[in-house]
Motif scaffolding. Structure first.
Motif, short mmCIF file in Angstrom:
data_model
loop_
_atom_site.label_atom_id
_atom_site.label_comp_id
_atom_site.label_asym_id
_atom_site.label_seq_id
_atom_site.Cartn_x
_atom_site.Cartn_y
_atom_site.Cartn_z
N GLN A 93 3.55 2.49 -1.85
CA GLN A 93 3.89 2.99 -0.38
C GLN A 93 5.42 3.91 -0.93
N HIS A 94 6.11 3.67 -1.60
CA HIS A 94 7.46 3.59 -1.43
C HIS A 94 7.21 5.13 -2.11
N LEU A 95 6.33 6.03 -2.46
CA LEU A 95 6.20 7.16 -2.70
C LEU A 95 5.87 8.51 -1.16
N LEU A 96 5.56 7.23 -0.70
CA LEU A 96 4.45 8.23 0.63
C LEU A 96 5.55 8.28 1.15
N PRO A 97 5.71 9.81 1.85
CA PRO A 97 6.58 10.28 3.12
C PRO A 97 7.17 9.61 3.69
N GLU A 98 8.25 10.06 5.08
CA GLU A 98 8.87 9.18 5.40
C GLU A 98 7.01 9.08 6.49
N MET A 99 6.74 9.90 6.57
CA MET A 99 6.23 10.33 8.60
C MET A 99 4.54 9.81 7.94
N ALA A 100 4.48 9.55 6.86
CA ALA A 100 3.30 8.68 5.76
C ALA A 100 3.68 7.09 6.47
N GLN A 101 4.85 6.76 6.03
CA GLN A 101 5.46 5.03 5.75
C GLN A 101 5.52 5.17 7.19
N LEU A 102 5.87 5.89 8.61
CA LEU A 102 5.92 5.61 9.48
C LEU A 102 4.42 5.72 10.30
N ILE A 103 3.76 5.92 10.53
CA ILE A 103 2.19 6.33 10.78
C ILE A 103 1.71 4.37 10.19
N ALA A 104 1.62 4.73 9.03
CA ALA A 104 1.68 3.52 8.59
C ALA A 104 1.94 2.42 9.48
N THR A 105 3.15 1.87 9.89
CA THR A 105 3.74 0.83 9.86
C THR A 105 3.21 0.51 11.17
N LEU A 106 3.06 1.58 11.99
CA LEU A 106 2.43 1.50 13.62
C LEU A 106 0.85 1.21 13.03
N GLU B 283 3.52 15.28 20.87
CA GLU B 283 4.62 15.75 19.58
C GLU B 283 3.23 16.69 19.09
N VAL B 284 3.28 17.46 18.34
CA VAL B 284 2.33 17.88 17.31
C VAL B 284 3.08 17.32 15.81
N LEU B 285 1.92 16.45 15.68
CA LEU B 285 2.60 15.61 14.34
C LEU B 285 1.62 16.31 12.96
N ALA B 286 2.54 16.13 11.86
CA ALA B 286 2.26 17.33 11.02
C ALA B 286 1.78 15.71 9.32
N ILE B 287 0.79 15.81 9.69
CA ILE B 287 0.55 14.33 8.71
C ILE B 287 0.67 15.08 7.51
N PRO B 288 1.42 14.67 6.64
CA PRO B 288 1.33 14.71 4.78
C PRO B 288 -0.10 13.66 4.47
N ARG B 289 -0.15 15.31 2.87
CA ARG B 289 -1.08 15.28 2.95
C ARG B 289 -0.88 14.25 1.20
N CYS B 290 0.01 13.13 1.66
CA CYS B 290 0.09 11.97 0.25
C CYS B 290 0.23 12.19 -1.41
N ALA B 291 0.12 13.47 -1.70
CA ALA B 291 -1.01 14.04 -3.00
C ALA B 291 -0.43 12.85 -3.81
N SER B 292 1.36 13.05 -3.85
CA SER B 292 1.78 12.39 -5.45
C SER B 292 0.95 10.95 -5.32
N ALA B 293 1.32 10.02 -4.43
CA ALA B 293 1.16 8.73 -4.21
C ALA B 293 -0.65 8.71 -4.47
N THR C 46 11.29 6.86 -5.65
CA THR C 46 11.13 7.24 -4.35
C THR C 46 10.59 9.07 -4.62
N ARG C 47 10.17 9.24 -3.63
CA ARG C 47 9.80 10.98 -3.43
C ARG C 47 11.60 11.23 -3.72
N GLN C 48 12.00 10.98 -3.04
CA GLN C 48 13.18 11.79 -3.23
C GLN C 48 13.90 11.87 -4.86
N ASP C 49 13.17 11.05 -5.55
CA ASP C 49 13.47 11.53 -7.29
C ASP C 49 12.97 11.83 -7.94
#
Length: 143
Positions: A7-20, A74-84, A137-140
């Motif tokens: 989950q630490h590799l997910l983009p912030e938007m994917a983490q937010l969606i997963a939290t919700l 809002e228009v939500l950009a849904i990430p691919r999360c390819a790295s994770a 992390t994704r930033q790294d």
């Protein structure tokens, strides 16, 4: 192997969606529409109701309600999360290799995994040489 582990590799938007809405439903959304944009309606007009129904079909009514309350209009950009997702696949390959090599030679196990994951044997060997991404992390990854 679960996406929770990466989950630490997910983009912030994917983490937010997963939290919700929870990780399993977020994963279904990513698999269905990852890499696209999706307008989250307020579910008030007919075209908004159509989009809401499409969303509910993928994530369920409860999750669609949560997303409508949080992102409505809002228009939500849904990430691919390819790295994770790739990391999950790679970890599964390494775990299955360890299991297979208990009873078979490594070359047999690699051939089996290559067919199972629709990869070349060379790529399977490359996956086996890598270690799990633990604290990265994704930033790294970007730098």
């Amino acid at each position: 192997m679960k996406l929770n582990d990466v989950q630490h590799l997910l983009p912030e938007m994917a983490q937010l969606i997963a939290t919700l809405i929870g990780l399993p439903k977020a994963l279904r959304l990513i698999e269905a529409w990852g890499g696209t944009t999706f307008p989250i309606s307020k579910n008030k007009r007919r075209d908004g109701q159509i989009r809401y129904e499409a969303l509910a079909e993928v994530v369920g009514v409860d999750a669609a309600d949560i997303m409508t309350r949080h992102f409505g209009g809002e228009v939500l950009a849904i990430p691919r999360c390819a790295s994770a997702l790739r990391e999950v696949r790679d970890r599964m390959i390494r775990a299955e290799f360890d299991e297979e090599t208990r009873t078979h030679p490594a070359s047999h196990a690699v051939g089996l995994l290559a067919r199972r994951y629709q990869m070349t044997e060379r790529n399977v060997w490359m996956v086996l040489k890598k270690a799990d991404k633990v604290n990265e992390t994704r930033q790294d990854v970007l730098f």
